[in-house]
Scaffold this motif. Structure first.
Motif, PDB file in Angstrom:
ATOM      1  N   ALA A 105       0.230  12.348  12.379  1.00  0.00           N
ATOM      2  CA  ALA A 105       1.058  11.357  11.685  1.00  0.00           C
ATOM      3  C   ALA A 105       0.704   9.941  12.121  1.00  0.00           C
ATOM      4  CB  ALA A 105       2.536  11.645  11.952  1.00  0.00           C
ATOM      5  N   ILE A 106       0.513   9.756  13.418  1.00  0.00           N
ATOM      6  CA  ILE A 106       0.148   8.436  13.937  1.00  0.00           C
ATOM      7  C   ILE A 106      -1.228   8.021  13.441  1.00  0.00           C
ATOM      8  CG2 ILE A 106      -0.408   7.143  16.038  1.00  0.00           C
ATOM      9  CD1 ILE A 106       1.761   8.828  17.454  1.00  0.00           C
TER      10      ILE A 106
ATOM     11  N   TRP B 235      -2.990  10.587  -0.003  1.00  0.00           N
ATOM     12  CA  TRP B 235      -2.580  11.311   1.206  1.00  0.00           C
ATOM     13  C   TRP B 235      -1.147  11.829   1.081  1.00  0.00           C
ATOM     14  CZ3 TRP B 235      -4.958   7.116   4.875  1.00  0.00           C
ATOM     15  CH2 TRP B 235      -6.301   7.437   5.114  1.00  0.00           C
ATOM     16  N   ILE B 236      -0.251  10.978   0.578  1.00  0.00           N
ATOM     17  CA  ILE B 236       1.144  11.383   0.428  1.00  0.00           C
ATOM     18  C   ILE B 236       1.259  12.575  -0.517  1.00  0.00           C
ATOM     19  CG2 ILE B 236       3.402  10.676  -0.464  1.00  0.00           C
ATOM     20  CD1 ILE B 236       2.683   7.813   0.470  1.00  0.00           C
TER      21      ILE B 236
ATOM     22  N   ARG C 160      -5.356  -2.670  -2.018  1.00  0.00           N
ATOM     23  CA  ARG C 160      -5.073  -3.191  -0.682  1.00  0.00           C
ATOM     24  C   ARG C 160      -4.065  -2.297   0.036  1.00  0.00           C
ATOM     25  NH1 ARG C 160      -6.715  -8.175   0.399  1.00  0.00           N
ATOM     26  NH2 ARG C 160      -5.054  -8.434   1.942  1.00  0.00           N
ATOM     27  N   PRO C 161      -4.033  -2.326   1.366  1.00  0.00           N
ATOM     28  CA  PRO C 161      -3.071  -1.493   2.114  1.00  0.00           C
ATOM     29  C   PRO C 161      -1.637  -1.964   1.888  1.00  0.00           C
ATOM     30  CG  PRO C 161      -4.858  -2.293   3.530  1.00  0.00           C
ATOM     31  CD  PRO C 161      -4.944  -3.059   2.261  1.00  0.00           C
ATOM     32  N   ASP C 162      -0.702  -1.053   2.118  1.00  0.00           N
ATOM     33  CA  ASP C 162       0.722  -1.372   2.010  1.00  0.00           C
ATOM     34  C   ASP C 162       1.447  -0.698   3.171  1.00  0.00           C
ATOM     35  OD1 ASP C 162       3.097  -2.306   0.122  1.00  0.00           O
ATOM     36  OD2 ASP C 162       3.569  -0.270   0.818  1.00  0.00           O
TER      37      ASP C 162
ATOM     38  N   VAL D 190       3.789   4.086   6.118  1.00  0.00           N
ATOM     39  CA  VAL D 190       4.876   4.821   6.784  1.00  0.00           C
ATOM     40  C   VAL D 190       5.156   6.127   6.053  1.00  0.00           C
ATOM     41  CG1 VAL D 190       7.337   4.787   7.342  1.00  0.00           C
ATOM     42  CG2 VAL D 190       5.938   2.749   7.746  1.00  0.00           C
ATOM     43  N   LEU D 191       5.195   6.073   4.726  1.00  0.00           N
ATOM     44  CA  LEU D 191       5.431   7.274   3.930  1.00  0.00           C
ATOM     45  C   LEU D 191       4.294   8.282   4.102  1.00  0.00           C
ATOM     46  CD1 LEU D 191       6.820   5.717   0.619  1.00  0.00           C
ATOM     47  CD2 LEU D 191       8.100   6.867   2.436  1.00  0.00           C
ATOM     48  N   ALA D 192       3.065   7.782   4.227  1.00  0.00           N
ATOM     49  CA  ALA D 192       1.921   8.670   4.456  1.00  0.00           C
ATOM     50  C   ALA D 192       2.061   9.383   5.798  1.00  0.00           C
ATOM     51  CB  ALA D 192       0.616   7.876   4.397  1.00  0.00           C
TER      52      ALA D 192
END
Length: 213
Positions: A171-172, A189-190, A135-137, A142-144
């Motif tokens: 980034a957005i 991604w990170i 699931r998304p976090d 934000v870190l990504a």
């Protein structure tokens, strides 16, 4: 089609072995697998990035001459294109970097295959503060986004006029996408963004020592 599915299946099997057999857990396995795949592509990505940086440096030096051509032939698009082509040929430049495009296409199946494998293969497991990697976090999103901005900011020979847009827009977009994808994908991604940023910084150091930055 079967070859593509086999490739994704292989990556998912490797992820499972790392997570279960090696005892890394899914989150750490995603980081290790992503780093391993990116490291295996260094011979290709480094040469492409170095080639692109040299090309950008040459184009930056030609900017005043290109601006003069545009001003002198503002009403004649054909003459403007001809003079631009002549200037590029004089300095060993083509309008499009064919080798660079080919190299980018060659690495796409590897990178996209890894993304597809992780988008459906992480499972509902926990990692650090994340209760469910499927699931998304928001914190990870934000870190990504931050890691995406860092990767873009580290790129060599970025013009000041384009810097803000080149950093902010990706980034957005990454932040919005991470809110709709699994945390496993955001973790990928990170990791890949930080790898890209480190490679870009190393490239900038190399170009600076070579006197081209």
């Amino acid at each position: 089609m079967h070859l593509w599915q086999d490739w994704i299946g292989l990556l998912q099997d490797i992820l499972h072995v790392m997570a279960v057999n090696w005892g890394l857990g899914t989150g750490l396995a995603v980081i290790v697998l992503t780093t391993g795949v990116r490291a295996s592509l260094i011979p290709l990505t480094w040469s492409l990035a170095y080639r692109a940086a040299l090309r950008q440096a040459k184009l930056a030096k030609l900017a005043p001459a290109l601006k003069l051509i545009r001003e002198q032939h503002a009403t004649d698009r054909h003459a403007q294109m001809q003079k631009t082509l002549e200037l590029h040929r004089q300095h060993g430049l083509s309008m499009a970097d064919g080798k660079g495009l080919l190299g980018a296409l060659l690495q796409m199946p590897v990178i996209y295959g890894l993304y597809k494998a992780l988008s459906s293969g992480v499972g509902a497991t926990a990692f650090l503060w994340i209760r469910n990697l499927a699931r998304p976090d928001r914190i990870l999103a934000v870190l990504a986004a931050i890691s995406t901005a860092a990767a873009m900011a580290a790129a060599p020979h970025m013009s000041e006029q384009a810097r803000l847009m080149i950093i902010l827009v990706p980034a957005i977009l990454c932040f919005v996408a991470a809110l709709h994808f699994s945390s496993g994908v955001a973790l990928y991604w990170i990791t890949t963004n930080l790898f890209s940023a480190a490679q870009a910084l190393a490239l900038r150091h190399t170009l600076r020592r070579a006197g081209t930055a």
